[in-house]
Design an enzyme around this catalytic site. Structure first.
Site, PDB file in Angstrom:
ATOM      1  CE  LYS A 106     -10.399  15.586  17.283  1.00 52.72           C
ATOM      2  NZ  LYS A 106     -11.314  14.829  17.396  1.00 52.72           N
ATOM      3  CB  ILE A 107      -5.684  15.107  24.416  1.00 45.76           C
ATOM      4  CG1 ILE A 107      -5.322  13.198  24.694  1.00 45.76           C
ATOM      5  CG2 ILE A 107      -5.125  15.745  25.824  1.00 45.76           C
ATOM      6  CD1 ILE A 107      -5.040  12.118  25.435  1.00 45.76           C
TER       7      ILE A 107
END
Ligand code: G3P
Length: 214
Positions: free
Chosen positions: A83-84
């Site tokens: 998750k960026i």
């Protein structure tokens, strides 16, 4: 529609699982910090409990460092999704990770144009945060509706929408009606969804009437 648990707390995750509400889990640094345990220990424990996607956020903000950290996180279990946050270096990393077969989620989405960029970078998921927009007198649900429309009208964009920062049962109802792919819900909101004073009153009435059984 899938429901995820928005938590890094193993007990909350287990309780949601018992209700069929743990198709996956989203964590973030704020949720991890609350647990007072090592980041990787928490992720190992969650991945042991949950077979669906478990979203974990690297902390680096520079392209090479994001890739390095993401590769390490993805070794924890095959169901880890990286998750960026939404920013240019992150989008470049999403693109590179896609080529390596590592699934990604672009988070902290607050506008439809950001959701377009994330999809074009190859993100498997996006996380628009609706409650935090509501906090600033914007319409969080309208953002989700706009992204739904864009993705519906452009089937080449295969990104799934995870509605995040859900604060109320009404958010859940409206998002479900909109056809949002995934809702990630904190356990507090699950508790609110279950409650209705008429249900409690009805149960009490049934018990009272049952005293008159012959
Ligand atoms: O998944 C995002 C969520 O944890 C953020 O929620 O309520 O802090 O905006 P909130």
């Amino acid at each position: 529609m899938d429901i995820y648990v928005d938590s890094a707390n193993l007990e909350e995750i287990k309780q949601a699982k018992e209700l069929g509400l743990a198709d996956g889990v989203t964590t973030n640094p704020t949720l991890i910090a609350k647990e007072n345990k090592s980041f990787t220990d928490i992720l190992h424990a969650i991945c042991k409990e949950i077979s669906g996607p478990v979203h974990a956020e690297p902390l680096s903000l520079e392209y090479d460092a994001i890739l390095k950290e993401s590769r390490e996180l993805s070794k924890i279990a095959p169901n880890i999704v990286i998750k960026i946050p939404m920013f240019k270096e992150g989008l470049k990393a999403v693109r590179a990770l896609k080529e390596e077969g590592i699934p990604t989620n672009v988070t902290l989405i607050f506008s439809p144009s950001q959701a377009i960029l994330a999809a074009k970078a190859g993100a498997d998921f996006v996380c628009p945060f609706l409650g935090r927009l509501d906090d600033y007198s914007h319409d969080g649900l309208a953002l989700l509706e706009a992204i739904r429309t864009i993705y519906n009208n452009n089937p080449d964009l295969e990104t799934q929408i995870i509605a995040a920062s859900i604060r109320t049962p009404n958010h859940v109802v409206e998002l479900s009606a909109m056809g949002i792919d995934i809702l990630t819900i904190p356990s507090k909101v699950i508790g609110m969804m279950e409650k209705h004073p008429l249900t409690d009153a009805g149960v009490q009435q049934f018990l009272k009437d049952a005293e008159n059984f012959k």
